[in-house]
Design a protein around this motif. Structure first.
Motif, PDB file in Angstrom:
ATOM      1  N   VAL A   1     -12.308 -33.309  22.189  1.00  0.00           N
ATOM      2  CA  VAL A   1     -12.171 -31.962  21.633  1.00  0.00           C
ATOM      3  C   VAL A   1     -13.200 -31.754  20.524  1.00  0.00           C
ATOM      4  CG1 VAL A   1     -10.631 -30.377  20.421  1.00  0.00           C
ATOM      5  CG2 VAL A   1      -9.732 -31.857  22.216  1.00  0.00           C
ATOM      6  N   LEU A   2     -13.340 -32.747  19.667  1.00  0.00           N
ATOM      7  CA  LEU A   2     -14.308 -32.654  18.573  1.00  0.00           C
ATOM      8  C   LEU A   2     -15.734 -32.506  19.111  1.00  0.00           C
ATOM      9  CD1 LEU A   2     -14.701 -32.768  15.492  1.00  0.00           C
ATOM     10  CD2 LEU A   2     -15.001 -35.239  15.714  1.00  0.00           C
ATOM     11  N   GLY A   3     -16.000 -33.207  20.228  1.00  0.00           N
ATOM     12  CA  GLY A   3     -17.318 -33.102  20.859  1.00  0.00           C
ATOM     13  C   GLY A   3     -17.583 -31.678  21.316  1.00  0.00           C
ATOM     14  N   LEU A   4     -16.559 -31.066  21.937  1.00  0.00           N
ATOM     15  CA  LEU A   4     -16.731 -29.684  22.382  1.00  0.00           C
ATOM     16  C   LEU A   4     -16.889 -28.743  21.198  1.00  0.00           C
ATOM     17  CD1 LEU A   4     -14.356 -29.919  25.360  1.00  0.00           C
ATOM     18  CD2 LEU A   4     -16.542 -28.714  25.471  1.00  0.00           C
ATOM     19  N   TYR A   5     -16.113 -29.028  20.146  1.00  0.00           N
ATOM     20  CA  TYR A   5     -16.227 -28.215  18.933  1.00  0.00           C
ATOM     21  C   TYR A   5     -17.661 -28.254  18.406  1.00  0.00           C
ATOM     22  CZ  TYR A   5     -15.858 -27.191  13.931  1.00  0.00           C
ATOM     23  OH  TYR A   5     -16.060 -26.685  12.672  1.00  0.00           O
ATOM     24  N   THR A   6     -18.227 -29.452  18.360  1.00  0.00           N
ATOM     25  CA  THR A   6     -19.599 -29.603  17.854  1.00  0.00           C
ATOM     26  C   THR A   6     -20.605 -28.911  18.769  1.00  0.00           C
ATOM     27  OG1 THR A   6     -18.876 -31.742  17.039  1.00  0.00           O
ATOM     28  CG2 THR A   6     -21.223 -31.303  16.952  1.00  0.00           C
TER      29      THR A   6
ATOM     30  N   PRO B   1      -6.776 -30.406  19.176  1.00  0.00           N
ATOM     31  CA  PRO B   1      -6.172 -29.775  20.357  1.00  0.00           C
ATOM     32  C   PRO B   1      -5.159 -28.707  19.930  1.00  0.00           C
ATOM     33  CG  PRO B   1      -5.444 -32.045  20.088  1.00  0.00           C
ATOM     34  CD  PRO B   1      -6.572 -31.843  19.143  1.00  0.00           C
ATOM     35  N   ILE B   2      -5.045 -27.701  20.725  1.00  0.00           N
ATOM     36  CA  ILE B   2      -4.221 -26.541  20.395  1.00  0.00           C
ATOM     37  C   ILE B   2      -2.746 -26.930  20.191  1.00  0.00           C
ATOM     38  CG2 ILE B   2      -3.803 -25.918  22.820  1.00  0.00           C
ATOM     39  CD1 ILE B   2      -4.439 -23.383  20.044  1.00  0.00           C
ATOM     40  N   SER B   3      -2.330 -28.047  20.824  1.00  0.00           N
ATOM     41  CA  SER B   3      -0.921 -28.445  20.734  1.00  0.00           C
ATOM     42  C   SER B   3      -0.531 -28.858  19.310  1.00  0.00           C
ATOM     43  CB  SER B   3      -0.637 -29.597  21.704  1.00  0.00           C
ATOM     44  OG  SER B   3      -1.595 -30.617  21.523  1.00  0.00           O
ATOM     45  N   VAL B   4      -1.516 -29.056  18.444  1.00  0.00           N
ATOM     46  CA  VAL B   4      -1.236 -29.397  17.057  1.00  0.00           C
ATOM     47  C   VAL B   4      -0.566 -28.209  16.343  1.00  0.00           C
ATOM     48  CG1 VAL B   4      -2.361 -29.778  14.824  1.00  0.00           C
ATOM     49  CG2 VAL B   4      -3.030 -31.126  16.810  1.00  0.00           C
ATOM     50  N   TYR B   5      -0.964 -27.019  16.747  1.00  0.00           N
ATOM     51  CA  TYR B   5      -0.465 -25.834  16.047  1.00  0.00           C
ATOM     52  C   TYR B   5       0.804 -25.335  16.712  1.00  0.00           C
ATOM     53  CZ  TYR B   5      -5.276 -26.374  14.724  1.00  0.00           C
ATOM     54  OH  TYR B   5      -6.460 -26.907  14.311  1.00  0.00           O
TER      55      TYR B   5
ATOM     56  N   THR C   1      -4.706 -18.826  21.224  1.00  0.00           N
ATOM     57  CA  THR C   1      -4.917 -18.887  22.665  1.00  0.00           C
ATOM     58  C   THR C   1      -5.339 -17.529  23.209  1.00  0.00           C
ATOM     59  OG1 THR C   1      -3.152 -20.514  22.731  1.00  0.00           O
ATOM     60  CG2 THR C   1      -3.912 -19.660  24.844  1.00  0.00           C
ATOM     61  N   PHE C   2      -4.647 -16.483  22.734  1.00  0.00           N
ATOM     62  CA  PHE C   2      -4.880 -15.181  23.368  1.00  0.00           C
ATOM     63  C   PHE C   2      -5.645 -14.184  22.514  1.00  0.00           C
ATOM     64  CE2 PHE C   2      -1.016 -16.917  25.343  1.00  0.00           C
ATOM     65  CZ  PHE C   2      -1.501 -17.025  26.632  1.00  0.00           C
ATOM     66  N   VAL C   3      -5.484 -14.241  21.207  1.00  0.00           N
ATOM     67  CA  VAL C   3      -6.131 -13.217  20.380  1.00  0.00           C
ATOM     68  C   VAL C   3      -7.554 -13.639  20.022  1.00  0.00           C
ATOM     69  CG1 VAL C   3      -5.957 -11.773  18.331  1.00  0.00           C
ATOM     70  CG2 VAL C   3      -3.880 -12.568  19.471  1.00  0.00           C
ATOM     71  N   ILE C   4      -7.665 -14.763  19.334  1.00  0.00           N
ATOM     72  CA  ILE C   4      -9.000 -15.339  19.112  1.00  0.00           C
ATOM     73  C   ILE C   4      -8.997 -16.647  19.882  1.00  0.00           C
ATOM     74  CG2 ILE C   4     -10.634 -16.203  17.399  1.00  0.00           C
ATOM     75  CD1 ILE C   4      -9.560 -14.284  15.444  1.00  0.00           C
ATOM     76  N   PRO C   5      -9.436 -16.597  21.134  1.00  0.00           N
ATOM     77  CA  PRO C   5      -9.125 -17.677  22.082  1.00  0.00           C
ATOM     78  C   PRO C   5      -9.896 -18.976  21.837  1.00  0.00           C
ATOM     79  CG  PRO C   5     -10.490 -16.024  23.126  1.00  0.00           C
ATOM     80  CD  PRO C   5     -10.238 -15.532  21.749  1.00  0.00           C
ATOM     81  N   ILE C   6      -9.665 -19.575  20.670  1.00  0.00           N
ATOM     82  CA  ILE C   6     -10.336 -20.841  20.349  1.00  0.00           C
ATOM     83  C   ILE C   6      -9.891 -21.946  21.327  1.00  0.00           C
ATOM     84  CG2 ILE C   6     -10.770 -22.529  18.522  1.00  0.00           C
ATOM     85  CD1 ILE C   6     -11.651 -19.877  17.590  1.00  0.00           C
ATOM     86  N   ALA C   7      -8.626 -21.875  21.776  1.00  0.00           N
ATOM     87  CA  ALA C   7      -8.119 -22.910  22.684  1.00  0.00           C
ATOM     88  C   ALA C   7      -8.978 -23.017  23.927  1.00  0.00           C
ATOM     89  CB  ALA C   7      -6.672 -22.601  23.073  1.00  0.00           C
ATOM     90  N   PHE C   8      -9.479 -21.889  24.397  1.00  0.00           N
ATOM     91  CA  PHE C   8     -10.286 -21.906  25.619  1.00  0.00           C
ATOM     92  C   PHE C   8     -11.695 -22.436  25.374  1.00  0.00           C
ATOM     93  CE2 PHE C   8      -6.980 -18.999  26.987  1.00  0.00           C
ATOM     94  CZ  PHE C   8      -6.755 -19.453  28.274  1.00  0.00           C
ATOM     95  N   ILE C   9     -12.064 -22.521  24.117  1.00  0.00           N
ATOM     96  CA  ILE C   9     -13.421 -23.005  23.825  1.00  0.00           C
ATOM     97  C   ILE C   9     -13.443 -24.526  23.718  1.00  0.00           C
ATOM     98  CG2 ILE C   9     -15.356 -22.854  22.202  1.00  0.00           C
ATOM     99  CD1 ILE C   9     -14.317 -20.052  21.460  1.00  0.00           C
ATOM    100  N   THR C  10     -12.435 -25.103  23.075  1.00  0.00           N
ATOM    101  CA  THR C  10     -12.472 -26.564  22.904  1.00  0.00           C
ATOM    102  C   THR C  10     -11.353 -27.304  23.649  1.00  0.00           C
ATOM    103  OG1 THR C  10     -11.206 -26.513  20.839  1.00  0.00           O
ATOM    104  CG2 THR C  10     -13.579 -26.332  20.650  1.00  0.00           C
ATOM    105  N   THR C  11     -10.104 -26.874  23.496  1.00  0.00           N
ATOM    106  CA  THR C  11      -9.009 -27.665  24.060  1.00  0.00           C
ATOM    107  C   THR C  11      -9.024 -27.700  25.592  1.00  0.00           C
ATOM    108  OG1 THR C  11      -7.626 -27.067  22.188  1.00  0.00           O
ATOM    109  CG2 THR C  11      -6.517 -28.012  24.094  1.00  0.00           C
ATOM    110  N   PHE C  12      -9.106 -26.528  26.218  1.00  0.00           N
ATOM    111  CA  PHE C  12      -8.940 -26.499  27.672  1.00  0.00           C
ATOM    112  C   PHE C  12     -10.098 -27.142  28.444  1.00  0.00           C
ATOM    113  CE2 PHE C  12      -5.871 -22.799  26.823  1.00  0.00           C
ATOM    114  CZ  PHE C  12      -4.827 -23.695  26.615  1.00  0.00           C
ATOM    115  N   PRO C  13     -11.346 -26.900  28.045  1.00  0.00           N
ATOM    116  CA  PRO C  13     -12.396 -27.663  28.745  1.00  0.00           C
ATOM    117  C   PRO C  13     -12.190 -29.177  28.595  1.00  0.00           C
ATOM    118  CG  PRO C  13     -13.376 -25.875  27.518  1.00  0.00           C
ATOM    119  CD  PRO C  13     -11.933 -25.904  27.138  1.00  0.00           C
ATOM    120  N   ALA C  14     -11.729 -29.601  27.406  1.00  0.00           N
ATOM    121  CA  ALA C  14     -11.471 -31.029  27.217  1.00  0.00           C
ATOM    122  C   ALA C  14     -10.353 -31.485  28.147  1.00  0.00           C
ATOM    123  CB  ALA C  14     -11.113 -31.305  25.757  1.00  0.00           C
ATOM    124  N   SER C  15      -9.309 -30.668  28.251  1.00  0.00           N
ATOM    125  CA  SER C  15      -8.200 -31.018  29.153  1.00  0.00           C
ATOM    126  C   SER C  15      -8.713 -31.235  30.566  1.00  0.00           C
ATOM    127  CB  SER C  15      -7.169 -29.891  29.198  1.00  0.00           C
ATOM    128  OG  SER C  15      -6.771 -29.515  27.923  1.00  0.00           O
ATOM    129  N   ALA C  16      -9.620 -30.347  30.990  1.00  0.00           N
ATOM    130  CA  ALA C  16     -10.105 -30.420  32.373  1.00  0.00           C
ATOM    131  C   ALA C  16     -10.737 -31.770  32.658  1.00  0.00           C
ATOM    132  CB  ALA C  16     -11.124 -29.308  32.618  1.00  0.00           C
TER     133      ALA C  16
END
Lengths: 342, 262, 265
Positions: free
Chosen positions: B65-70, B194-198, B207-222
């Motif tokens: 996740v941190l890698g995707l964030y970077t 990961p989004i599950s922390v929050y 997830t839905f308003v400012i969809p940060i989860a789709f930028i880092t968490t979900f690609p990592a999940s994949a």
């Protein structure tokens, strides 16, 4: 082409400005009920410009010159009326239109500060889809006309204001536009540089049969380039026609410069015309155009005249006069309206 | 279409030339990328000194996740930040008019004509961290997982673009506000984990308003077989919606800009 | 001295008007300081199943609420101001005033502190009283110590950033130093984690660096985690850091101005 390249019919641009009384009370009041006031930046202007003409827009600051230019170049939507340029409606900003016109704003620059101008030219080549051979040919011509050779590879920030303006012009003309909108192209430049830019615009117009609209604070630009001027004041078209006729129409007087052998007192002089200046033996008089030769003859006969010359008053003065008169007329109108309201 | 690819090439070449004028930037940026990455890793390590998992994710998983964030930080700083900065300046000074009289789509020009190449160092550093973490876990994603990852990466790119386009559009109206981007980064900060922390509302918001989860968490999940296919579908839908919305907003703003300025 | 005080009053007042003029931008800067809240959320997720070290979930909320407050009340951006003024030559104007430029910069910051103080002090007190998990019951003497430590934290941050900002005199990329400093501050000041929760050797390092006194120290005092001797001890170390950084400021300023005068921006 039957349609003239530039045509404005009943062109209007109104802005709504909200009106706020000063102070916190005023702010609160306007928070709840805003008073709007229409500002008529351009108010029903019509004109046509033929191919290859250079036309000067004259008018004081805020008269509506730039607003008109912006509507013609497609940056502003008219509130009413119609603008047509090269058969296009400018505000649709169709690429085919944009490729055939250009806008130069003397106070704003499009060249990148950190790089030599030539780099911006290359970007423009791509944006305007100019084929390589045409690009090279045009660049050569512009380089020659504007004496750019030594400037193109220098960082823009190291160029002088005048050199930068020359590069700006070249960047704006690489695609050989047929219509040029030049908004104050010589602003801030020294006199020699102004002359150079002027000569260039004239030459470009001659070579490419381009149609040019020019606004400038410097009358010299207008007198040197434009046979025709359009005078705008408070959004209204005041005059559209030849520059010389403007002088004739707006200034029904001519200027008599008289050199006398001995001083004549003012009252005596006033019999011949309005005294503009009287410094000892040098006198300047304004006399009606229609009676100018008669007045001159009387002067020669009745006063100890050494020399007399007849001139048109300077165009700056004429224009200033026109605007002053217009302002006076507006005030009178407003006063009348106020009187009717009561 | 081809014209636009060609233009992109020329814009970027132009930007690179401009950056070469400031060579010192290269060293400092490279240094900062590495420093920032290590800082992030140390920060993550601190949490794992007190627990084996974070929001149900292991240390290596969080590193992905941190890698995707970077990576996305680098993408935003390289591709979007210079353009928004420039546009704000152009609207303020009035030179945005030059963009509007060019025979090229103004949105394309405003969005992509600048690039800060040095910040791509972050993309490299982030990708490196992802690969390292995958290896440390002994994971080799299947082709299907790579495909899902690629799709979600595309979704993330679109979402990020939409967010920045939205902020650029705001600069038509709020000329003085040059720090919208900072506000977004305040939210983006949450993407390190990961989004599950929050919990609760915050999670829904991210997830839905400012969809940060789709930028880092979900690609990592994949990449790590943690993805719920629904998330992919929602992501595609969200990207589609937001792209339509922000494009419209932009067009509306340009129209009102053109009728309001003087 | 009285004259300087009057100048400060006038400049600070002007600063407040300027800041109010840019209130939207200021609101965004304040909202952007979300970092402690993100860290709090992460720690809370860890504290769900019982305390982490000495920290219960409520302690984390209290800790990050206070550190948010301390961070707001010590916010400094003078390195960016200096960078701008040196590059654009605005520093020349300031140098012509019959007042050391640092006072002009400081008074602008004080204006900001006044606004943030009015804005946040009531909010923080209200939250501390209203949220049942938070247990902050400072003794009067700790309150006094807190105010002192908070002032110290601001002075330290200010002097450190001013000194780093002055490196722009010599090289154009000097803001990088401020960025690095900022990251170290987050890590060793107690923003990523309360210092007690840092693993070794980070914890030991943290106690030898000045960052603790820029953030964590006032928070620790108000949370009642320090004994009076520990507080006094900290005060002395903090004062020594202040002196050291003041020396650095004086030295860099004298040399920087000479360099600026010789080469310009």
């Amino acid at each position: 082409m039957s349609e003239p390249p530039i045509a404005a019919t009943h062109l209007k641009k109104y802005y709504q400005v909200h009106h706020k009384e000063p102070g916190l009370g005023g702010s609160l009041k306007s928070f709840f009920r805003r008073k709007y006031r229409d500002v008529k930046a351009v108010d029903d202007i019509s004109f046509e410009i033929a191919a290859g003409e250079i036309v000067g827009f004259l008018g004081p600051n805020g008269a509506g010159k730039t607003t008109t230019l912006k509507m013609l170049s497609g940056l502003l939507y008219p509130s009413g009326g119609r603008a047509r340029v090269l058969g296009f409606t400018p505000n649709e900003r169709q690429p085919a239109y944009l490729r055939r016109m250009t806008l130069v704003m003397g106070q704003k620059q499009q060249l990148n500060w950190d790089l030599p101008a030539i780099e911006t030219f290359l970007v423009n080549q791509a944006i305007y889809e100019i084929p390589d051979d045409v690009y090279r040919k045009t660049l050569d011509e512009l380089t020659e006309l504007l004496a750019l050779a030594s400037l193109l590879k220098k960082q823009v920030r190291k160029l002088s204001l005048g050199e930068r303006m020359k590069c700006e012009l070249a960047a704006a003309l690489l695609h050989q536009p047929q219509v040029l909108f030049l908004d104050e192209p010589t602003i801030g430049l020294d006199v020699t540089m102004q002359t150079k830019i002027r000569e260039f615009v004239a030459e470009y117009n001659r070579r490419y049969q381009a149609t040019v609209i020019l606004t400038s604070h410097y009358m010299a630009d207008v007198t040197a380039l434009c046979k025709r001027v359009i005078v705008i004041d408070h959004g209204k078209l005041m005059y559209d026609g030849g520059l010389e006729e403007l002088a004739a129409r707006m200034a029904p007087h001519k200027l008599l410069r008289v050199e006398l052998a001995s001083a004549v007192d003012g009252q005596n002089l006033a019999r011949y015309g309005e005294v503009v200046k009287a410094e000892g033996q040098r006198v300047e008089l304004l006399a009606p155009r229609s009676k100018i030769s008669e007045t001159a003859a009387r002067l020669l006969a009745e006063l100890p005249v050494v020399d007399v010359t007849i001139q048109d008053p300077p165009i700056e003065d004429v224009i200033t006069r026109v605007f002053e008169e217009a302002a006076r007329a507006r005030q009178a109108d407003a006063a009348e309206e106020a009187a009717e309201d009561d | 279409m081809f014209k636009y690819f060609k233009l992109l090439g020329i814009f970027w070449k132009f930007s690179v030339l401009r950056e070469l004028e400031y060579r010192a930037n290269f060293l400092t940026n490279a240094f900062m990328s590495v420093f920032w990455l290590f800082w992030g890793i140390i920060g993550t390590t601190i949490f794992f000194a007190h627990s084996d998992t974070l929001g149900g994710w292991t240390y290596e998983q969080v590193l992905v996740v941190l890698g995707l964030y970077t990576m996305f930080l680098g993408i935003m700083e390289a591709f979007f930040r210079p353009n928004i900065t420039e546009m704000i300046e152009q609207v303020r000074v009035g030179t945005f008019d030059f963009v509007l009289v060019k025979p090229v789509n103004a949105q394309f020009y405003a969005s992509f004509h600048s690039l800060t190449m040095w910040r791509l160092a972050d993309v490299v550093a982030g990708a490196g961290l992802i690969l390292y973490a995958l290896r440390a876990m002994g994971l080799t994603p299947t082709p299907m997982q790579w495909l899902a990852f690629a799709l979600l990466l595309a979704v993330a790119l679109i979402l990020v673009y939409c967010i920045w386009l939205g902020m650029m559009t705001m600069s038509f109206w709020f000329v003085k506000i040059d720090n919208f981007a900072e506000l977004f980064y305040a939210f983006y900060e949450t993407g390190r984990f990961p989004i599950s922390v929050y919990s609760g509302l915050l999670r829904a918001f991210l997830t839905f308003v400012i969809p940060i989860a789709f930028i880092t968490t979900f690609p990592a999940s994949a990449l790590m077989a943690l993805l719920d296919p629904m998330e992919l579908l929602i992501g595609l839908g969200l990207a589609f919606l937001l792209l339509g919305f922000t494009n419209r907003l932009w067009r509306f703003a340009v129209r009102s800009y053109a009728s309001a300025s003087s | 001295m009285r004259k300087l005080f009057v100048k400060y009053l006038v400049l600070t007042r002007r600063g407040i008007t300027v800041q109010l003029e840019y209130r939207m931008a200021m609101a965004i800067w304040i909202l952007s300081a979300s970092f402690p809240l993100v860290m709090m959320a992460v720690w809370l997720s860890l504290a769900q199943n019982g305390p982490v070290g000495d920290f219960s979930a409520g302690d984390f909320v209290g800790y990050y609420l206070l550190s948010f407050y301390v961070r707001q009340m010590t916010a400094v951006w003078v390195a960016w101001e200096l960078d701008y003024d040196i590059r654009h030559g605005d520093l020349n104007t300031k140098l012509l005033h019959p007042l050391q430029p640092i006072h002009e910069y400081i008074s602008f910051n004080l204006a900001d502190k006044a606004i943030r103080g009015i804005l946040f002090t009531p909010v923080v007190i209200a939250l501390a009283l209203l949220l049942p998990q938070i247990q902050i019951a400072p003794t009067p003497s700790n309150l006094v110590f807190f105010v002192l430590a908070l002032t110290g934290a601001w002075i330290l941050r200010y002097l450190a950033q001013f000194s780093l900002g002055m490196f722009t005199f010599w090289f154009s990329q000097a803001l990088v130093l401020t960025d690095v400093f900022w990251m170290l501050y987050l890590l060793f000041g107690g923003s990523v984690a309360p210092l007690e929760l840092l693993p070794e050797p980070l914890q030991t390092i943290a106690f030898y660096l000045p960052f603790r006194f820029m953030l964590s120290f006032p928070v620790e005092i108000l949370m009642g985690r320090l004994t009076t001797p520990e507080i006094l001890n900290g005060m002395i170390i903090s004062a020594l850091w202040c002196l050291g950084l003041f020396g650095a400021y004086r030295l860099l300023w004298a040399r920087g101005i000479r360099h600026f005068g010789a080469f310009g921006a």
